[in-house]
Scaffold this active site. Structure first.
Site, PDB file in Angstrom:
ATOM      1  N   GLU A  48      -9.027   5.560  -4.752  1.00 25.73           N
ATOM      2  CA  GLU A  48      -8.247   4.457  -4.217  1.00 25.73           C
ATOM      3  C   GLU A  48      -8.621   3.232  -5.043  1.00 25.73           C
ATOM      4  OE1 GLU A  48      -5.716   3.811  -0.524  1.00 25.73           O
ATOM      5  OE2 GLU A  48      -6.701   5.607  -1.327  1.00 25.73           O
TER       6      GLU A  48
ATOM      7  N   ASP B 213       0.873  -1.173   0.000  1.00 24.77           N
ATOM      8  CA  ASP B 213       0.000   0.000   0.000  1.00 24.77           C
ATOM      9  C   ASP B 213       0.911   1.225   0.000  1.00 24.77           C
ATOM     10  OD1 ASP B 213      -1.999   1.861   0.257  1.00 24.77           O
ATOM     11  OD2 ASP B 213      -2.554   1.314   2.308  1.00 24.77           O
TER      12      ASP B 213
ATOM     13  N   CYS C 245      -3.304   4.605  -3.978  1.00 27.76           N
ATOM     14  CA  CYS C 245      -4.014   5.888  -3.942  1.00 27.76           C
ATOM     15  C   CYS C 245      -3.739   6.709  -5.201  1.00 27.76           C
ATOM     16  CB  CYS C 245      -3.633   6.680  -2.693  1.00 27.76           C
ATOM     17  SG  CYS C 245      -1.871   7.036  -2.545  1.00 27.76           S
TER      18      CYS C 245
END
Length: 364
Positions: free
Chosen positions: A356, A297, A322
């Site tokens: 996202e 992430d 993101c």
């Protein structure tokens, strides 16, 4: 903080545009149709930051936001419909509190709210002057009146009244996980969508008998539920504040199969490639792990080329992003050995172009 253009009636069309954009970005990789997880139309944002505006000759301060690209023309506001109900409830009460206290209002220039789905709240007040005993006494009275924790910040000072974190509870696959979310550290702003994101990652990883490597673990947001799906986890994070929160979260939830090390993704890549040893890995036998999956992430810049190359070793790459553009760049580097078998859009940021997304890549 820039002022978003709040228009619930336009939300379905905006979400459709984002879905089409993600579909187009992933089309070169033969990705399946994105699974789409929408957001509540209002009161979805759990944190908010406001500058305070004082007209010349007046001592009155108002919450202010600005149009993108314009830092000089304030939009004065009394409520903020995209923010949580708790933030909206606190805004006028906090304003009345600082207006009633010279110690609280003097050279106050910024206010930050951090709230949770569980109802907890922390307020940070930022000043252009030293904080004294009079400030602390009035701040303690206000914190008790509002039932919040409060942090005062000025150059070289940080005074905490109550706790310097909020407590959140999120449910994944029928189990509730408790999280400490520290002041000043990154947390997902949209709690409802974050919960959907955790559930999707839990599902697509599946029940596994091997081990998981997690890069950029933050406060353990994904670590807690994903650890219940594998034999053991090696997780990395570079921020000391986030590492401390993650360790507390692991302990609070009784998760005992995770080893957390304070290393950047680039440093762990060097360690796994045996480029150089790291003192922070002393006592950790990297060869004892049977990694089958890696979870990443990363920040908006995506994975650097070496870290991206490292992930190629794994059978499964579970990637939350993101920034869909850097996600596509990383997938392009991996496309010859891995294929996209699941993808999803998580609308963390309604009324903006940000999104996202998540993909599961499996070895060909």
């Amino acid at each position: 903080m820039s002022r978003p253009h709040f228009d619930p009636a336009a939300y379905p069309a905006q979400l459709a545009d984002k879905t089409a954009r993600l579909r187009d970005l992933l089309a070169p990789f033969d990705a399946p149709e994105p699974e789409v997880f929408d957001s509540p139309r209002e009161h979805y944002r759990l944190r908010a930051e406001f500058r305070l505006w004082r007209e010349s000759g007046s001592e009155k301060r108002d919450y202010a936001m600005f149009e993108p690209g314009d830092k000089f023309t304030p939009v004065l506001i009394d409520n903020f419909p995209i923010a949580s109900r708790r933030i909206n409830e606190l805004m006028p009460r906090l304003k009345a509190g600082w207006q009633a206290s010279a110690a609280l209002s003097f050279k106050l220039f910024q206010v930050e709210f951090l709230t949770t789905l569980a109802g907890d709240a922390l307020i940070t007040l930022a000043y252009h002057r030293p904080l004294d005993a009079a400030w602390q006494a009035d701040a303690e009275r206000l914190a008790a009146e509002l039932d919040v924790s409060l942090v005062g910040r000025s150059r070289g000072q940080r005074i905490v009244i109550g706790r310097d974190y909020v407590e959140e509870e999120l449910e994944v696959a029928g189990r509730r996980f408790r999280y400490r979310q520290p002041e000043g550290a990154f947390t997902q702003p949209n709690g409802a969508v974050c919960q959907k994101m955790l559930g999707w990652a839990y599902e697509v990883l599946g029940e596994r008998s091997d081990d998981l490597l997690e890069l950029y673990c933050g406060n353990g947001n994904f670590t807690l539920p994903l650890a219940t799906r594998v034999r053991k986890v090696l997780a990395t994070e570079i921020s000391k504040t986030s590492v401390n929160a993650a360790l507390a979260n692991l302990a609070d939830n009784g998760v005992e199969n995770v080893t957390l090390v304070r290393l950047s993704a680039e440093e762990l890549t060097e360690a796994l490639n045996e480029v150089r040893p790291f003192r922070r890995l002393a006592g950790i036998d990297l060869k004892s792990y049977a990694f089958g999956s890696v979870f990443v992430d990363p920040p908006r810049a995506g994975m650097d080329p070496d870290t991206c190359e490292l992930t190629r070793r794994f059978e499964r790459i579970l990637y939350i992003s993101c920034n869909p553009e850097t996600l596509a760049q990383n997938i392009a580097q991996l496309h010859d050995t891995h294929r996209v078998v699941r993808c999803a859009l998580f609308d963390q940021f309604p009324y903006t172009h940000h999104m996202e997304s998540g993909v599961l890549l499996e070895r060909r």
